[in-house]
Every structure is written in C-alpha cells, then in structure tokens.
Design a protein around this motif. Structure first.
Motif, PDB file in Angstrom:
ATOM      1  N   TYR A 146      22.301  -5.296  32.460  1.00 61.53           N
ATOM      2  CA  TYR A 146      20.869  -5.332  31.766  1.00 61.53           C
ATOM      3  C   TYR A 146      20.484  -6.249  33.064  1.00 61.53           C
ATOM      4  O   TYR A 146      20.636  -7.345  33.618  1.00 61.53           O
ATOM      5  CB  TYR A 146      20.418  -5.338  30.060  1.00 61.53           C
ATOM      6  N   TYR A 147      18.988  -6.129  33.245  1.00 63.84           N
ATOM      7  CA  TYR A 147      18.366  -6.811  33.489  1.00 63.84           C
ATOM      8  C   TYR A 147      17.296  -8.360  33.120  1.00 63.84           C
ATOM      9  O   TYR A 147      16.626  -7.454  31.919  1.00 63.84           O
ATOM     10  CB  TYR A 147      16.450  -5.901  34.386  1.00 63.84           C
ATOM     11  N   PHE A 148      18.132  -9.470  32.981  1.00 62.27           N
ATOM     12  CA  PHE A 148      17.461 -10.092  32.014  1.00 62.27           C
ATOM     13  C   PHE A 148      16.069 -11.393  32.928  1.00 62.27           C
ATOM     14  O   PHE A 148      16.409 -11.599  33.998  1.00 62.27           O
ATOM     15  CB  PHE A 148      18.191 -11.839  31.494  1.00 62.27           C
ATOM     16  N   CYS A 149      14.937 -10.939  32.524  1.00 60.56           N
ATOM     17  CA  CYS A 149      13.636 -11.067  32.713  1.00 60.56           C
ATOM     18  C   CYS A 149      13.069 -11.823  31.979  1.00 60.56           C
ATOM     19  O   CYS A 149      12.617 -12.186  30.765  1.00 60.56           O
ATOM     20  CB  CYS A 149      12.449 -10.402  33.442  1.00 60.56           C
ATOM     21  N   SER A 150      12.899 -13.661  32.468  1.00 58.11           N
ATOM     22  CA  SER A 150      12.505 -14.454  31.459  1.00 58.11           C
ATOM     23  C   SER A 150      11.034 -15.485  32.120  1.00 58.11           C
ATOM     24  O   SER A 150      10.857 -14.402  33.738  1.00 58.11           O
ATOM     25  CB  SER A 150      13.286 -15.502  31.458  1.00 58.11           C
ATOM     26  N   VAL A 151      10.118 -15.382  31.321  1.00 59.84           N
ATOM     27  CA  VAL A 151       9.183 -16.692  32.145  1.00 59.84           C
ATOM     28  C   VAL A 151       8.419 -17.975  31.478  1.00 59.84           C
ATOM     29  O   VAL A 151       8.689 -17.990  29.992  1.00 59.84           O
ATOM     30  CB  VAL A 151       7.695 -16.235  31.432  1.00 59.84           C
ATOM     31  N   LEU A 152       9.250 -18.902  32.321  1.00 60.12           N
ATOM     32  CA  LEU A 152       9.811 -20.047  31.937  1.00 60.12           C
ATOM     33  C   LEU A 152       8.062 -21.664  32.036  1.00 60.12           C
ATOM     34  O   LEU A 152       7.695 -20.998  33.289  1.00 60.12           O
ATOM     35  CB  LEU A 152      10.334 -20.581  32.128  1.00 60.12           C
ATOM     36  N   ASP A 153       7.513 -22.238  31.505  1.00 61.90           N
ATOM     37  CA  ASP A 153       6.228 -22.839  31.474  1.00 61.90           C
ATOM     38  C   ASP A 153       6.633 -23.687  32.129  1.00 61.90           C
ATOM     39  O   ASP A 153       8.272 -24.815  31.971  1.00 61.90           O
ATOM     40  CB  ASP A 153       5.878 -23.218  30.402  1.00 61.90           C
ATOM     41  N   GLY A 154       6.236 -24.868  33.616  1.00 63.25           N
ATOM     42  CA  GLY A 154       6.672 -25.206  34.706  1.00 63.25           C
ATOM     43  C   GLY A 154       6.205 -26.543  33.962  1.00 63.25           C
ATOM     44  O   GLY A 154       7.633 -27.640  34.452  1.00 63.25           O
ATOM     45  N   GLN A 178       2.677  -9.291  31.751  1.00 65.38           N
ATOM     46  CA  GLN A 178       0.813  -9.222  30.623  1.00 65.38           C
ATOM     47  C   GLN A 178       1.730  -9.287  29.208  1.00 65.38           C
ATOM     48  O   GLN A 178       0.524  -9.937  28.380  1.00 65.38           O
ATOM     49  CB  GLN A 178       0.864  -7.188  31.256  1.00 65.38           C
ATOM     50  N   ARG A 179       2.054  -9.528  28.575  1.00 67.11           N
ATOM     51  CA  ARG A 179       2.630  -9.647  27.131  1.00 67.11           C
ATOM     52  C   ARG A 179       2.505 -10.796  27.054  1.00 67.11           C
ATOM     53  O   ARG A 179       2.635 -11.535  26.387  1.00 67.11           O
ATOM     54  CB  ARG A 179       4.079  -8.806  27.211  1.00 67.11           C
ATOM     55  N   ALA A 180       3.493 -11.424  28.472  1.00 68.80           N
ATOM     56  CA  ALA A 180       3.139 -13.039  28.290  1.00 68.80           C
ATOM     57  C   ALA A 180       1.828 -13.678  28.136  1.00 68.80           C
ATOM     58  O   ALA A 180       2.130 -14.306  27.519  1.00 68.80           O
ATOM     59  CB  ALA A 180       4.162 -13.899  29.133  1.00 68.80           C
ATOM     60  N   LYS A 181       0.835 -13.052  28.838  1.00 67.99           N
ATOM     61  CA  LYS A 181      -0.222 -13.766  29.134  1.00 67.99           C
ATOM     62  C   LYS A 181      -0.777 -12.935  27.820  1.00 67.99           C
ATOM     63  O   LYS A 181      -1.940 -14.294  26.845  1.00 67.99           O
ATOM     64  CB  LYS A 181      -0.567 -12.873  29.792  1.00 67.99           C
ATOM     65  N   GLU A 182      -0.240 -11.919  26.543  1.00 68.97           N
ATOM     66  CA  GLU A 182      -1.106 -11.632  25.745  1.00 68.97           C
ATOM     67  C   GLU A 182      -0.392 -12.842  24.434  1.00 68.97           C
ATOM     68  O   GLU A 182      -1.744 -13.259  23.641  1.00 68.97           O
ATOM     69  CB  GLU A 182      -0.524 -10.761  25.003  1.00 68.97           C
ATOM     70  N   LEU A 183      -0.078 -13.341  25.030  1.00 65.26           N
ATOM     71  CA  LEU A 183       1.214 -14.409  23.783  1.00 65.26           C
ATOM     72  C   LEU A 183       0.263 -15.328  23.424  1.00 65.26           C
ATOM     73  O   LEU A 183       0.313 -16.556  23.006  1.00 65.26           O
ATOM     74  CB  LEU A 183       2.300 -14.824  23.997  1.00 65.26           C
ATOM     75  N   PHE A 184       0.008 -15.783  25.057  1.00 62.16           N
ATOM     76  CA  PHE A 184      -1.307 -17.244  25.421  1.00 62.16           C
ATOM     77  C   PHE A 184      -2.760 -16.531  26.327  1.00 62.16           C
ATOM     78  O   PHE A 184      -3.411 -17.271  27.203  1.00 62.16           O
ATOM     79  CB  PHE A 184      -0.448 -18.198  26.055  1.00 62.16           C
ATOM     80  N   PRO A 185      -3.562 -15.926  25.363  1.00 57.37           N
ATOM     81  CA  PRO A 185      -4.399 -15.851  25.772  1.00 57.37           C
ATOM     82  C   PRO A 185      -5.630 -16.969  26.257  1.00 57.37           C
ATOM     83  O   PRO A 185      -5.322 -18.255  26.048  1.00 57.37           O
ATOM     84  CB  PRO A 185      -5.566 -15.039  24.699  1.00 57.37           C
ATOM     85  N   GLY A 186      -6.055 -16.822  27.177  1.00 56.22           N
ATOM     86  CA  GLY A 186      -7.370 -17.829  27.787  1.00 56.22           C
ATOM     87  C   GLY A 186      -6.345 -18.659  28.522  1.00 56.22           C
ATOM     88  O   GLY A 186      -7.215 -19.438  29.497  1.00 56.22           O
ATOM     89  N   THR A 187      -5.471 -18.187  28.822  1.00 56.63           N
ATOM     90  CA  THR A 187      -4.181 -19.335  30.218  1.00 56.63           C
ATOM     91  C   THR A 187      -4.593 -18.244  30.866  1.00 56.63           C
ATOM     92  O   THR A 187      -4.823 -17.746  31.587  1.00 56.63           O
ATOM     93  CB  THR A 187      -3.087 -19.474  29.354  1.00 56.63           C
ATOM     94  N   THR A 188      -4.265 -18.773  31.885  1.00 52.57           N
ATOM     95  CA  THR A 188      -4.332 -18.676  33.731  1.00 52.57           C
ATOM     96  C   THR A 188      -3.807 -19.390  34.535  1.00 52.57           C
ATOM     97  O   THR A 188      -3.786 -20.094  35.681  1.00 52.57           O
ATOM     98  CB  THR A 188      -6.540 -19.073  34.514  1.00 52.57           C
TER      99      THR A 188
END
Length: 210
Positions: A146-154, A178-188
């Motif tokens: 499977y494709y594993f896609c992760s989003v990591l805070d720098g 977009q789903r990661a963004k929905e977990l932390f609204p107001g961040t850019t």
C-alpha cells in the motif's frame, strides 16, 4: 643566458668530439623537444607571463565617466547605459565593459535588499504548524503493498496525519492534506515534499500554504 650557454656547449662538444647531438642530449637527459624549442628562441630574452597593458583597455577617466553617468541614471541597465553614453558622446565602450566597471565599483547589486540564503542550509521553523513535511512510501500489509502517506510537523516532529491507500494520485494527496488541515483549523503551514509527481501537479498546489 643559461639557455643559450647550454646550446653553445652542446654544439661545441658535438663538433669537437664528433658525437651526434642526439647522443649528447641523451647523456644530459635533455628532451629533444626542449632542445628544439631552445634553438628557436636562441638569442631571444625570456618573457614574463604577467599582464601586458593593451591599448584598448579603459582609462581611469573613462571609468569615472561611466560611474558618473550611472549615478545620473541609476535605473538604467548596463546595456542601455552603453548606448545612452554613446549617444551623449560621453564614452564609447561595449556593454560588457560597462558591466565590468559597475561590477568592480559594487553598484550592480544595490537593488538586492535581502542577501541570498543559498548554501546556508535549511531554515528550521521556530513554532509548530509552520512547516509540514509529507512523503509517500510503500508498506507491506499482509502481503499487499500500500501507499503510506504521512504528514509530519517540522518543528515538533509530530505526525499530524497519515493514511494507507491502494493508489496515490494528486487528488488523493490533496484530500490527505485537507484532512490534516481539518485536524488543526486556523493553521497555514507550508507543505514541503520531495517534489514527486503527486505533489508537483497543478491541482495539488503543494507549494502554497494550506
């Protein structure tokens, strides 16, 4: 000169000892090519390798005229300056000469208000949700890849969001971000990736802040 004295020495003993010059050169360990070059330069003094002044080099007065004209027309490029000075009968020089004079005077980079950070390394974020790093890799689950896609805070190295998917297209990457963004609204955050095809396509727009 030592060179000419060596040539005369070789000629003298070759004649009086009746020994071919090539034998003398072999005994002296002197290459034939060097001996031939010395013969061509016999009686000519050695020349240094320093710069020889050219009659087409710019005079100091011409350089000062170029700088003064640039000071009166600071918004003009060096190419246009060369034509303007020719029309105004200030000095007749090429555009490359104008560039060299302005470069040596340090006036070409005056428009750069912020120094380049190229070669100084990556600038680490100073707070969470400033940089999000994302990447796509393969993972074997019960014999199926499977494709594993992760989003990591720098900043905190916290995994903001991850998903397993059977395929990985630009639309799916956009959905995961977009789903990661929905977990932390107001961040850019600025999304940083390895420039894979899923991230560089137009619909994803990963270079922009979310």
């Amino acid at each position: 000169m030592v060179r000419d004295e060596a040539l005369e020495f070789i000629k003298y003993w070759s004649m009086w000892a009746e020994v071919p010059i090539k034998h003398l050169l072999a005994w002296l360990a002197l290459p034939k090519s060097t001996y031939g070059t010395w013969l061509k330069r016999y009686g000519i003094g050695n020349r240094h390798n320093g710069l020889i002044p050219r009659n087409h080099w710019l005079l100091e007065a011409e350089k000062q005229a170029i700088l003064a004209f640039h000071h009166r027309h600071p918004l003009e490029g060096y190419r246009r300056l060369s034509y303007l000075m020719l029309d105004a009968d200030v000095v007749a020089v090429s555009a490359s000469s104008v560039y060299r004079v302005l470069k040596e005077a340090g006036v070409l980079d005056s428009w750069q208000t912020k120094p380049s950070k190229k070669g100084t390394g990556f600038e680490q974020p100073l707070a969470p949700h400033v940089h999000w790093h994302t990447d796509v890799s393969y993972i074997n689950v019960a014999g199926t890849f499977y494709y594993f896609c992760s989003v990591l805070d720098g900043f905190s190295r916290y995994i903001v969001h991850w998903e397993l998917r059977a395929s990985m297209k630009e639309e799916e990457v956009e959905m995961i971000l977009q789903r990661a963004k929905e977990l932390f609204p107001g961040t850019t955050p600025r999304v940083i990736s390895d420039n894979g095809p899923q991230f560089t396509s137009a619909p994803c727009g990963y270079r922009q802040r979310l």
